[in-house]
Design a protein around this motif. Sequence first.
Motif, short mmCIF file in Angstrom:
data_model
loop_
_atom_site.label_atom_id
_atom_site.label_comp_id
_atom_site.label_asym_id
_atom_site.label_seq_id
_atom_site.Cartn_x
_atom_site.Cartn_y
_atom_site.Cartn_z
N PHE A 55 0.80 -1.22 0.00
CA PHE A 55 0.00 0.00 0.00
C PHE A 55 0.84 1.27 0.00
CE2 PHE A 55 -4.09 -1.82 2.18
CZ PHE A 55 -4.29 -2.65 1.09
N ALA A 56 2.16 1.16 0.00
CA ALA A 56 3.04 2.34 0.11
C ALA A 56 2.78 3.37 -0.99
CB ALA A 56 4.50 1.91 0.11
N THR A 57 2.27 2.96 -2.13
CA THR A 57 2.01 3.91 -3.20
C THR A 57 0.89 4.89 -2.83
OG1 THR A 57 0.52 2.37 -4.32
CG2 THR A 57 2.82 2.36 -5.01
N LEU A 58 0.15 4.59 -1.77
CA LEU A 58 -0.89 5.52 -1.29
C LEU A 58 -0.28 6.71 -0.54
CD1 LEU A 58 -3.57 3.04 0.10
CD2 LEU A 58 -3.80 4.51 -1.90
N ASP A 59 0.98 6.60 -0.13
CA ASP A 59 1.61 7.66 0.67
C ASP A 59 1.51 9.03 0.01
OD1 ASP A 59 2.21 5.93 2.70
OD2 ASP A 59 4.36 5.83 2.26
N ALA A 60 1.73 9.10 -1.29
CA ALA A 60 1.68 10.38 -1.99
C ALA A 60 0.28 11.01 -1.88
CB ALA A 60 2.07 10.21 -3.45
N ARG A 61 -0.74 10.17 -1.95
CA ARG A 61 -2.12 10.67 -1.87
C ARG A 61 -2.49 11.05 -0.43
NH1 ARG A 61 -3.91 13.76 -3.18
NH2 ARG A 61 -5.91 14.19 -2.37
#
Length: 136
Positions: free
Chosen positions: A32-38
């Motif tokens: 889920f790390a790609t959610l960090d930017a959001r």
Amino acid sequence: MSHVANPATVEDCLRVGAGFSQGDRNWIAELFATLDARLAGFHADTTELEVSVKDREVRGQKVTLECWIAGRQKVVTTSQEEDLHAALNDVRDDLRRRLNDAKTRQEPRNNRHLREQAVPAETEAPPADGGYPPEM
């Protein structure tokens, strides 16, 4: 973009619910790390994520990802993909889409389509004197 002093990250905000163990948390957080930017536009102390699975690894399993952000409606995404990794990717991507959509709705000035729509002309307010021409 406004600067948030303590930005939300998956690592700070994710908890695992039913069907997952604390041992699963690390690899799910990486997934889920790609959610960090959001999530970075929100404060970590007012943001929560919870992932759970019902009937794990069997036909008909259901993965649910819930997101609470203070001042906003709870966002719930679900997937019934049979493969657990595929289901987790599905709920992650759906949450990202929904957060992006919510941001677009909240900030139409950043949405070219909304910005280019014709703004209806405002009707003129009548003059303070009632709008009648002065008498001669």
